[in-house]
Design a protein around this motif. Structure first.
Motif, mmCIF file in Angstrom:
data_model
loop_
_atom_site.group_PDB
_atom_site.id
_atom_site.type_symbol
_atom_site.label_atom_id
_atom_site.label_comp_id
_atom_site.label_asym_id
_atom_site.label_seq_id
_atom_site.Cartn_x
_atom_site.Cartn_y
_atom_site.Cartn_z
ATOM 1 N N GLN A 234 -5.104 -2.839 6.263
ATOM 2 C CA GLN A 234 -4.590 -1.949 5.223
ATOM 3 C C GLN A 234 -5.528 -1.924 4.025
ATOM 4 N N ALA A 235 -5.483 -0.826 3.283
ATOM 5 C CA ALA A 235 -6.208 -0.754 2.018
ATOM 6 C C ALA A 235 -5.584 -1.714 1.018
ATOM 7 N N LEU A 236 -6.372 -2.095 0.015
ATOM 8 C CA LEU A 236 -5.910 -3.066 -0.970
ATOM 9 C C LEU A 236 -4.636 -2.605 -1.666
ATOM 10 N N ALA A 237 -4.550 -1.313 -1.996
ATOM 11 C CA ALA A 237 -3.364 -0.795 -2.690
ATOM 12 C C ALA A 237 -2.104 -0.980 -1.851
ATOM 13 N N GLN A 238 -2.227 -0.847 -0.541
ATOM 14 C CA GLN A 238 -1.065 -1.040 0.329
ATOM 15 C C GLN A 238 -0.671 -2.511 0.421
#
Length: 670
Positions: A234-238
């Motif tokens: 996952q991306a960091l924001a997720q």
């Protein structure tokens, strides 16, 4: 010859008329200004007026930023240094002896240089001895045990369905770049970072034993391994959304699902006996399971040596430290110079043995009188917030009832956690700083693992007592005020009651209101995850939030030319600021209703003096794009502009910069 130029003459004539008109207007404006009463400086720019001395003494730095709260952090660090210096020279108890030895081992640079790679030599020996892929899971588990997470992350955190308990969380990890996108994107900036990262990997591999002729191949193997781990991640924001990481699964089925990773054996090695854990990213662990089986063991050995060297680089000899700083410090964090040695060692002590130092710091720097005074202020603010609920026109009766119950049930913890943990740690001595880091991090990891499956989540703080922080712990419905935050400019024991409420009280109010705002309404008074607002409650809140967002959207962002505040980034914090300042004012007024105007001014001045800052241009640009807090000047002025009490205290009129017209003011808890 006379040349007829009517257009030139016409233009000149018009310009002349324009200049005459401008001159006449300016003269009229000067006459009007002479007749109009002067606007008090506080009504023009309260932030600049209140912080004139601080701003004069703290010019804008070439890089980074300076702020009053940053100076508070610096002061707390200096206090910790003094405590550790004394513990190294003449410890008063066994904990101080352990901390003093740890501290002394880190400050002894000659010993650290002589130690070289010795602290990680046993780990490297184990990695180099790997002969088969089937031996990988046990080595991965052993590295986790000493606090070096490889291949993935595993840690204890709150169970979102039983907030009094800790759950073990398997999560993506095992990579050295900040976000999975760094491995998959190919724009120029990302490629530059990857190239520098590759050079850093080669430096660490060389230091951990890779022959020069093998460096290129092993660095390529490490990057390929990390790319394979990052691609399904996952991306960091997720990741930062806890609900994206919550997926309880039975431990019993893990070995069948991931036969090569043997996660059941991993948990036993960590001492975890819980029947369930969270594993929210099966694709990541399926990919990892395949890597354990199919990637050549030589690639794994290079990867594991790299991860050990990278994790321990800040605590080893100069060649390790300089390589790590050039990449992570200078390139990723934008630091121009490395921290002083004592600052570096203090960070290490807090990372590995922070609770131990926190206990000693609290005993030294927090008096019972200050703790009692802070507690009284918090209690008064909580009572005022409950009273504000009763008269609030925007909440339903059911929401008011639940909010009251939640505030009454809220735990208040000041200084350090109320229930002490087991701080026993193996003797560390003064022989090896890197070795001490491994001893301490092994102890911390073991203590964390003990919490999994246990109903003891309320013993854990996400901040250390020696770190200045006021925080609302939504999972435990708990307000935390650390020992280090109870000093100026947040809390001055010698200040007037008005000033205490304007600074400490406003910050406490900020956190109290988070318990019952739109996010706080997701957890009820019994600690259960459920929304207790009605649709009408949410609509009313959204309308107020939109009005405040509209105010903020028109404000210039200080230090960034032609830039505006991003309301979407900062609105939630701005709402809590305004709510907290308003609540603190109401509370103080109830305590000292006869206070004169000078005390009212002291209240607001104390608020303003929390937020002075001097920010470099590059830092301002970075903050404008991503910061979730308002910059200091806006944080001060935007709040007071919504409060009629401020106008009364300083004689401001509606429409002046520091006082919005009544129809435009926003109040969340009137």
């Amino acid at each position: 010859m006379i040349v007829n130029r009517p257009l030139v003459v016409a233009i000149t004539f018009c310009l002349g008329l324009s200049g005459l008109a401008a001159s006449t207007d300016a003269e009229a404006q000067r006459r009007r200004a002479a007749r109009a009463p002067a606007v008090p400086p506080a009504c023009t720019d309260f932030y600049a007026t209140s912080n004139a001395d601080w701003l004069s003494a703290n010019p804008v730095p070439a890089t980074g930023a300076v702020s009053a709260l940053g100076q508070l952090v610096g002061n707390a660090n200096t206090q910790q240094k003094a405590l550790l210096d004394a513990a190294a020279l003449q410890p008063a108890n066994n904990v101080q002896k352990l901390l003093g030895d740890f501290w002394a081992s880190g400050l002894d640079e000659a010993a650290v240089e002589a130690d070289g790679s010795n602290p990680i030599a046993p780990l490297l020996t184990r990695i180099n001895a790997l002969g088969r892929n089937r031996d990988l899971p046990a080595t991965i588990a052993a590295l986790h045990q000493v606090g070096i997470p490889v291949a993935f992350n595993f840690g204890a955190d709150v169970d979102l369905k039983a907030l009094d308990r800790h759950l073990g969380y398997f999560m993506q990890g095992g990579t050295g770049l900040p976000d999975p996108a760094f491995y998959t994107r190919n724009d120029a900036d990302i490629q530059t970072v990857r190239s520098r990262y590759r050079d850093y990997i080669k430096q660490i591999l060389a230091l951990t034993g890779t022959p020069a002729g093998r460096l290129e191949a092993e660095a390529n193997a490490v990057l390929a391994m990390e790319t394979a781990l990052a691609t399904p991640s996952q991306a960091l924001a997720q990741i930062n959304n806890p609900f994206n990481n919550y997926a309880p699964v039975p431990v019993a089925g893990l070995d069948r699902q991931y036969r090569n990773l043997r996660l059941g054996d991993f948990l036993k090695a960590q001492g975890v006996t819980a029947e369930q854990v969270s594993l929210a990213e099966p694709a990541v662990f399926a990919a990892l399971d395949g890597l354990v089986k199919n990637r050549p063991v030589a690639d794994w050995k290079a990867y594991l040596r790299w991860r050990v060297g990278d994790a321990m680089a800040p605590y080893l000899s100069r060649t390790y430290r300089e390589a790590e700083f050039e990449f992570r410090g200078r390139l990723l964090r934008g630091q121009t110079i490395a921290p002083a040695r004592w600052e570096h060692v203090l960070e290490a002590v807090n990372l590995a043995a922070g609770p131990m130092l926190g206990r000693e710091y609290t005993a030294t720097h927090l008096t019972s009188a200050d703790r009692r005074q802070a507690g009284l202020i918090i209690d008064k603010l909580r009572d005022a917030q409950i009273a504000a609920l009763v008269r609030n026109p925007n909440l339903s009766e059911s929401a008011k009832s639940e909010a009251r119950a939640k505030l009454e049930a809220m735990k208040i913890e000041i200084g350090a956690p109320q229930r002490d943990l087991d701080y026993s740690v193996q003797p560390m001595g003064r022989g090896s700083f890197g070795g001490n880091m491994l001893i301490a991090s092994t102890w911390r990891h073991r203590e964390e693992m003990k919490r999994i499956g246990q109903a003891n989540a309320d013993r854990r703080w996400d901040v250390l007592p020696q770190q200045p922080a006021l925080a609302y712990d939504i999972a435990q419905n708990r307000l935390i005020a650390t020992a280090a935050v109870l000093q100026p400019p947040v809390f001055d024991p010698a200040a007037s009651t008005a000033a205490k409420f304007g600074s400490f009280g406003a910050l406490v109010g900020h956190e109290l209101t988070r318990a019952i705002d739109n996010k706080g309404a997701l957890i009820d008074a019994r600690g259960e995850l459920r929304s207790w607002w009605t649709p009408a409650d949410q609509t009313a809140w959204n309308l107020l939030a939109e009005r405040l967002g509209n105010q903020l959207s028109g404000l210039a962002y200080p230090g960034v030319r032609d830039a505006k505040v991003h309301p979407a980034n900062v609105r939630e914090s701005a709402m809590a600021d305004l709510s907290g300042l308003s609540l603190a004012w109401q509370t103080w007024q109830g305590i000292e209703p006869e206070a004169d105007k000078s005390q009212a001014q002291a209240f607001f001045t104390a608020w303003a003096r929390l937020w002075p800052q001097a920010v470099s241009p590059n830092e301002a640009i970075a903050r404008q794009a991503a910061e979730v807090q308002l910059p200091g000047p806006v944080r001060v002025n935007a709040s007071v502009a919504n409060l009629p009490a401020f106008a009364q205290a300083f004689g401001c009129s509606a429409g002046q910069p520091m006082q919005l017209p009544d129809t435009e003011q926003v109040q969340f808890w009137p």
